[in-house]
Design an enzyme around this catalytic site. Structure first.
Site, mmCIF file in Angstrom:
data_model
loop_
_atom_site.group_PDB
_atom_site.id
_atom_site.type_symbol
_atom_site.label_atom_id
_atom_site.label_comp_id
_atom_site.label_asym_id
_atom_site.label_seq_id
_atom_site.Cartn_x
_atom_site.Cartn_y
_atom_site.Cartn_z
ATOM 1 N N LYS A 1 -3.386 5.640 -1.898
ATOM 2 C CA LYS A 1 -2.955 4.767 -2.999
ATOM 3 C C LYS A 1 -4.140 4.509 -3.938
ATOM 4 C CE LYS A 1 -3.735 0.873 0.133
ATOM 5 N NZ LYS A 1 -3.083 0.114 1.227
ATOM 6 N N TYR B 1 -28.719 -12.270 -20.199
ATOM 7 C CA TYR B 1 -27.960 -13.361 -20.819
ATOM 8 C C TYR B 1 -28.196 -14.684 -20.092
ATOM 9 C CZ TYR B 1 -24.979 -10.160 -23.526
ATOM 10 O OH TYR B 1 -24.503 -9.232 -24.408
HETATM 11 C C1 LIG Z 1 -3.691 0.271 2.428
HETATM 12 C C2 LIG Z 1 -2.886 0.382 3.665
HETATM 13 C C3 LIG Z 1 -3.334 1.147 4.753
HETATM 14 C C4 LIG Z 1 -4.708 1.736 4.815
HETATM 15 O O1 LIG Z 1 -5.607 0.707 5.183
HETATM 16 P P1 LIG Z 1 -7.179 0.956 5.325
HETATM 17 O O2 LIG Z 1 -7.695 -0.348 5.805
HETATM 18 O O3 LIG Z 1 -7.660 1.309 3.961
HETATM 19 O O4 LIG Z 1 -7.360 2.060 6.293
HETATM 20 C C5 LIG Z 1 -2.470 1.329 5.816
HETATM 21 N N1 LIG Z 1 -1.243 0.756 5.830
HETATM 22 C C6 LIG Z 1 -0.807 -0.018 4.810
HETATM 23 C C7 LIG Z 1 0.534 -0.637 4.901
HETATM 24 C C8 LIG Z 1 -1.604 -0.239 3.711
HETATM 25 O O5 LIG Z 1 -1.183 -1.017 2.707
#
Ligand SMILES: *Cc1c(COP(=O)(O)O)cnc(C)c1O
Length: 369
Positions: A47, A264
């Protein structure tokens, strides 16, 4: 349509930072994670554009490493993944948005159904021919059926009509093995599996894989660790290979006197004569402003503190400890001792956010494959 006469800014060589992504390390990390549970299959969670690393580059590499199942968050990400992975099983985690069933069907994407009404909607589209996953919420209170709802589905023909090919849940605190919630979720998920015995199960994210066999079930779902994040932050050493390196050449060096300030709002004052280096990247590149006066870069292997407030396009380093640093010397912002988890901590966040925030102005290079 863009007017061809209007030049659009593009990352190019110059003062800016260079982001390199090691594709062979991603493949090697996938194999290492898969080897933790040889009796289970290993998917890849890609994702958010493969956690900021670039889905188009990453997906084929994982496919060649042997990965057959992929998870994304949104339908749009699923469509992008499908174009790259014509044969793969692709699950879309965030549930079935009303009216999108036909788009899933057309692209052969599998929705992760998170509520009874989503299950009923998908059964209409699927008629038992198109697969999906069922998400059961065992503690996150975010997405998924309640365990009680899932248990009522035991023996229900609706599961077949919705093509449910996977039952999954997600761990709340897998990176903290001592948290009691892990055992509660493991037990709740085991009860759900027992009530739906013919459906394969999936519980483990990157950290969950390292919690032992009870978490493995049939399909692993690592994301972060594929990209070099430490799935066991409670251990000193990270078992994963480094994937991401962010480096920037020093744009300018200056010597300043005690009492002079940097950046800044003058939020840092030199306590003694100091040598400062300016780097051409900033918070507009996704380097978090919260790392102002807290984070580091490595110059010639030496930790050099970030001083003053990080600007939109510039960062100031104190390189007094590296007398050989000069214009053009590379500073490492992510990589080596500055791993993702360390950089995240210095910015009051987590490595996941550092990864997924990596900016678009960097000169990106992909090595290995
Ligand atoms: C993002 C996600 C993962 C992967 O998790 P990581 O901690 O990045 O390995 C797995 N299952 C779900 C439902 C997720 O949303």
């Amino acid at each position: 349509m863009r007017d061809a006469a209007i030049p659009t800014p593009r990352a190019g060589p110059g003062h800016g930072a260079r982001l390199s992504i090691n594709l062979s390390a991603i493949a090697e990390n996938w194999r290492r994670l898969a080897a933790q549970a040889p009796q289970a299959a290993c998917a890849a969670v890609v994702k958010a554009d493969a956690y900021g690393c670039g889905l188009a580059a990453v997906a084929p590499v994982l496919r060649r490493a042997g990965c057959r199942t992929f998870f994304v968050a949104h339908l749009s990400e699923g469509l992008a993944a499908r174009a790259l992975l014509p044969e793969a099983e692709i699950y879309v985690l965030n549930g079935l948005v009303p009216g999108t069933g036909p788009a899933y069907a057309e692209a052969n994407l599998r929705p992760v159904l998170g509520a009874l009404d989503e299950l009923a909607d998908w059964a209409e589209v699927s008629q038992g021919t198109l697969p999906a996953a069922l998400h059961v919420d065992t503690g996150m209170n975010r997405l998924g059926l309640s365990p009680a709802e899932a248990l009522t589905l035991s023996g229900d023909p609706l599961l077949d009509r919705a093509g449910v090919a996977l039952v999954m849940s997600h761990l709340v605190s897998a990176e903290c093995p001592d948290e009691a919630v892990n055992a509660r979720q493991i037990a709740a998920f085991a009860a759900i599996r027992a009530a739906l015995p013919s459906i394969p199960g999936s519980l483990a994210n990157s950290s969950g894989i390292h919690l032992g066999r009870k978490v493995h079930h049939d399909l692993l779902r690592p994301g972060y660790a594929l990209f070099g994040g430490n799935p066991m932050p409670y251990r000193e050493t990270n078992p994963m290979r480094e994937v991401v390196r962010l480096e920037a050449p020093i744009a300018q060096i200056r010597e300043i006197q005690p009492g002079e300030t940097a950046g800044y709002n003058a939020r840092w004052t030199a306590p003694a004569p100091r040598r400062l280096a300016t780097l051409s990247l900033g918070y507009a590149d996704g380097f978090p402003r919260m790392a102002s006066n807290r984070g580091y870069a490595l110059v010639a292997g030496v930790f050099c503190p970030i001083v003053g407030l990080i600007s939109m396009d510039l960062i100031i380093l104190d390189v007094t400890a590296v007398p050989e640093a000069r214009r053009g010397t590379l500073a490492t912002l992510i990589g080596d001792a500055l791993d993702l988890d360390t950089v995240g901590r210095a910015a009051g966040t987590i490595g996941y956010e550092i990864l997924t925030g990596l900016g678009s102005r960097y000169v990106r290079s992909y090595n290995g494959s």
